[in-house]
Write a protein that holds these residues in place. Structure first.
Motif, short mmCIF file in Angstrom:
data_model
loop_
_atom_site.label_atom_id
_atom_site.label_comp_id
_atom_site.label_asym_id
_atom_site.label_seq_id
_atom_site.Cartn_x
_atom_site.Cartn_y
_atom_site.Cartn_z
N ALA A 1 -3.52 4.07 -2.39
CA ALA A 1 -4.18 2.73 -1.51
C ALA A 1 -5.56 1.56 -2.24
O ALA A 1 -5.48 0.67 -2.26
CB ALA A 1 -4.58 3.86 -0.29
N GLN A 2 -6.43 3.04 -2.36
CA GLN A 2 -7.58 1.97 -2.87
C GLN A 2 -7.41 1.09 -3.83
O GLN A 2 -8.07 -0.59 -4.34
CB GLN A 2 -8.56 2.97 -3.41
CG GLN A 2 -9.52 4.18 -2.27
CD GLN A 2 -9.92 4.82 -3.17
OE1 GLN A 2 -10.47 4.62 -4.64
NE2 GLN A 2 -10.31 5.83 -3.04
N ALA A 3 -6.21 1.60 -4.92
CA ALA A 3 -6.08 0.42 -6.04
C ALA A 3 -4.99 -0.57 -5.28
O ALA A 3 -5.72 -1.70 -6.32
CB ALA A 3 -4.98 1.00 -7.23
N ALA A 4 -4.43 -0.64 -4.66
CA ALA A 4 -3.66 -1.72 -4.26
C ALA A 4 -4.98 -2.70 -3.18
O ALA A 4 -4.74 -4.08 -3.60
CB ALA A 4 -2.64 -1.46 -3.05
N TYR A 5 -5.76 -1.94 -2.44
CA TYR A 5 -7.21 -2.88 -1.86
C TYR A 5 -7.51 -3.96 -3.20
O TYR A 5 -7.21 -5.50 -2.78
CB TYR A 5 -7.88 -1.87 -1.36
CG TYR A 5 -6.83 -2.18 0.66
CD1 TYR A 5 -6.51 -2.25 1.14
CD2 TYR A 5 -6.33 -0.40 0.83
CE1 TYR A 5 -5.01 -2.29 1.93
CE2 TYR A 5 -5.78 -0.40 0.68
CZ TYR A 5 -5.23 -0.78 2.14
OH TYR A 5 -4.45 -0.78 3.43
N ASP A 6 -8.05 -2.90 -4.34
CA ASP A 6 -8.87 -3.65 -5.17
C ASP A 6 -7.78 -5.15 -5.99
O ASP A 6 -8.54 -5.80 -5.97
CB ASP A 6 -8.91 -2.67 -6.21
CG ASP A 6 -10.10 -1.51 -6.18
OD1 ASP A 6 -10.77 -1.58 -5.33
OD2 ASP A 6 -9.92 -0.55 -6.52
N VAL A 7 -6.76 -4.76 -5.72
CA VAL A 7 -6.04 -5.74 -6.67
C VAL A 7 -5.85 -6.44 -5.74
O VAL A 7 -5.86 -7.95 -6.08
CB VAL A 7 -4.15 -5.70 -6.99
CG1 VAL A 7 -3.61 -6.30 -7.04
CG2 VAL A 7 -4.74 -3.87 -8.07
N GLY A 8 -5.84 -6.09 -4.34
CA GLY A 8 -5.47 -7.57 -2.47
C GLY A 8 -6.65 -8.14 -3.02
O GLY A 8 -7.04 -9.69 -2.72
N ALA A 9 -8.21 -7.69 -3.22
CA ALA A 9 -9.44 -8.15 -2.93
C ALA A 9 -9.78 -9.06 -4.07
O ALA A 9 -9.92 -10.44 -4.05
CB ALA A 9 -9.95 -7.02 -2.57
N ALA A 10 -8.97 -8.75 -5.28
CA ALA A 10 -9.10 -9.43 -6.84
C ALA A 10 -8.24 -10.93 -6.33
O ALA A 10 -9.43 -11.66 -6.90
CB ALA A 10 -8.60 -8.77 -7.91
N GLN A 11 -7.58 -10.47 -5.86
CA GLN A 11 -6.54 -12.09 -5.89
C GLN A 11 -7.20 -13.00 -3.93
O GLN A 11 -7.31 -13.98 -4.78
CB GLN A 11 -5.12 -11.63 -5.33
CG GLN A 11 -4.42 -11.03 -6.81
CD GLN A 11 -2.72 -11.04 -5.76
OE1 GLN A 11 -2.73 -9.58 -5.37
NE2 GLN A 11 -1.79 -11.33 -6.48
N ILE A 12 -7.35 -12.47 -3.78
CA ILE A 12 -8.37 -13.40 -2.64
C ILE A 12 -9.11 -13.45 -2.92
O ILE A 12 -9.49 -14.88 -2.64
CB ILE A 12 -9.10 -11.88 -1.26
CG1 ILE A 12 -7.60 -11.76 -0.34
CG2 ILE A 12 -9.37 -12.88 -0.18
CD1 ILE A 12 -7.39 -10.04 0.12
N ALA A 13 -10.54 -12.98 -3.91
CA ALA A 13 -11.35 -13.11 -4.42
C ALA A 13 -10.77 -14.79 -5.02
O ALA A 13 -11.94 -15.73 -5.24
CB ALA A 13 -12.13 -12.42 -4.72
N GLU A 14 -10.74 -14.36 -6.37
CA GLU A 14 -10.13 -15.52 -6.93
C GLU A 14 -9.83 -17.19 -5.90
O GLU A 14 -10.38 -18.01 -6.47
CB GLU A 14 -8.91 -15.32 -7.90
CG GLU A 14 -8.65 -16.00 -8.77
CD GLU A 14 -6.99 -15.73 -9.37
OE1 GLU A 14 -6.52 -15.09 -9.62
OE2 GLU A 14 -6.92 -16.83 -10.91
N VAL B 1 0.96 -1.09 -0.15
CA VAL B 1 0.30 0.61 0.30
C VAL B 1 1.11 1.44 -0.04
O VAL B 1 1.14 1.32 0.62
CB VAL B 1 -1.14 0.57 1.51
CG1 VAL B 1 -2.19 1.01 1.11
CG2 VAL B 1 -2.02 -1.16 1.35
N PRO B 2 0.70 1.97 -0.98
CA PRO B 2 1.46 3.75 -1.10
C PRO B 2 1.52 4.14 -0.25
O PRO B 2 -0.07 3.78 0.55
CB PRO B 2 1.09 3.38 -2.87
CG PRO B 2 -0.12 3.65 -3.40
CD PRO B 2 0.15 1.85 -2.14
N MET B 3 1.84 4.92 0.54
CA MET B 3 1.65 5.90 1.37
C MET B 3 1.46 7.49 0.38
O MET B 3 2.44 8.39 0.53
CB MET B 3 2.56 5.79 2.93
CG MET B 3 2.43 5.14 3.56
SD MET B 3 3.62 5.12 4.85
CE MET B 3 2.63 5.76 6.29
N THR B 4 -0.20 7.72 0.27
CA THR B 4 0.34 9.05 0.17
C THR B 4 -0.97 9.12 0.12
O THR B 4 -1.97 9.00 1.25
CB THR B 4 0.45 8.63 -1.63
OG1 THR B 4 -1.61 7.92 -1.88
CG2 THR B 4 1.08 8.05 -2.32
#
Lengths: 231, 231
Positions: A72-85, A63-66
């Motif tokens: 950060a939302q994009a990082a959680y989107d990617v993580g959630a997609a991997q978890i969902a899979e 998660v980038p600190m900006t």
């Protein structure tokens, strides 16, 4: 049938403060997930390191600190997609969470993305609030006392009313706000105890007056006006 | 050399939510101490029951439930004296505490009586606050949100300002105050979730509107105004 998504609180840092349920879930995990900040090591993973099976697959969300929320939302989107899979394929996923998953935890961002589609179970953890009280030997609240948890980055005007209204104050996320918070407390006739990295080897407990101005993010100020537990 | 007095948080009720450190201390204890209320069973002891060695000596403090404080003080005086005697003889004493020892815990009364004479170590525990959030699937606080913990017995005028000021409200010790609290919240345009005996087999989670007026003492209302963790 889809797997279960576990949000597992790990407590404040000392691996001994992991609950028995959390420990068992991690020891038996085939897939674990955890956040890390801005390319650094994951604090959550470090707490649980001794319990993670060598064979477990790891989903790391960096998660980038900006100041902007979109990265950060994009990082959680990617993580959630991997978890969902993984969940769709019938695997359980154990998400490692510092402290408690629902108390200022990044797990909430994954929970919001996945709760409508999957079975989610949250295992509560010891928070930094009571861990700091324990290492500072400060009773927090007795009888009908009121306790307020305040993030340090809030503006003075928002903090001041709460400082006046509650019997016990827990100021989180102190970091670079320390000098400002100390002044604000002094203006209200209050002092407190400064705690940094509670329950870790590098733990620091000091009167607020002696705390360093360059406090780390994981630091806290405890103020108790009441909590006279003699009676 | 005197022994150490351990205040050990056991979490909200499910023995699986005991931390690894607490479990080990109890399993190795030679003397344990715990409170019970008005001649009833000890809730703290019931959480840890499977871990207590058969050979351990047990110091039970029966605390009367009266409006006057003197009878409860007397019970803690007697308990503290028994604990002190064991500590002086060089034995460690493990005090069993529901939830966390320093968060509305009766351990504080023993701590106040013994801290100046003996080494005391507090093991923090999972509080009912995050346990209730977990079973209700309600994220408590994100980002810079403010959370206030309010005992339900407080008068309306004291509760109202806090209800307005914080983003997340945790109303503890609901019990017979439920109907009054529900009205008070409704007057502020707020509703919440009612949780009873979180993490125990008899757990109840209901919208506040459906909660029973005769709530038990160990019940809670959670209100979250913010905590939108999508972003």
């Amino acid at each position: 049938m889809s797997g279960t998504f576990y949000g597992v609180g790990l407590g404040p840092g000392d691996p001994d403060l992991i609950t028995r349920r959390a420990a068992r879930l991690i020891e038996n995990a085939t897939i674990i997930a955890y956040p890390s900040l801005a390319g650094g090591d994951s604090f959550a993973r470090s707490i649980a390191a001794d319990l993670i099976p060598a064979t477990a697959r790891e989903i790391r969300m960096d998660v980038p600190m900006t100041r902007q929320r979109a990265p950060a939302q994009a990082a959680y989107d990617v993580g959630a997609a991997q978890i969902a899979e993984a969940l769709v394929q019938g695997h359980d996923v154990v998400c490692l969470c510092e402290g408690d998953p629902f108390f200022y935890g990044s797990f909430m961002y994954l929970f919001a993305r996945l709760k409508s589609r999957f079975r989610v179970e949250v295992v509560p953890g010891v928070t930094s609030v009571t861990a700091c009280a324990a290492v500072a030997a400060m009773p927090l609240t007795a009888r009908n006392e009121v306790m307020t948890v305040l993030p340090g980055p809030l503006p003075d005007v928002a903090l001041r009313d709460h400082l006046r209204a509650a019997d016990t104050l827990v100021v989180m996320k102190v970091g670079r706000h320390l000098a400002r918070l100390r002044t604000l407390l002094a203006d209200e006739g209050l002092t407190g105890t400064y705690i940094e990295r509670a329950t870790l080897g590098s733990e620091v407990v000091l009167p607020l007056s002696e705390a360093p101005d360059d406090a780390p993010y994981f630091s806290m100020i405890l103020v108790t006006k009441g909590a006279d537990p003699w009676l």
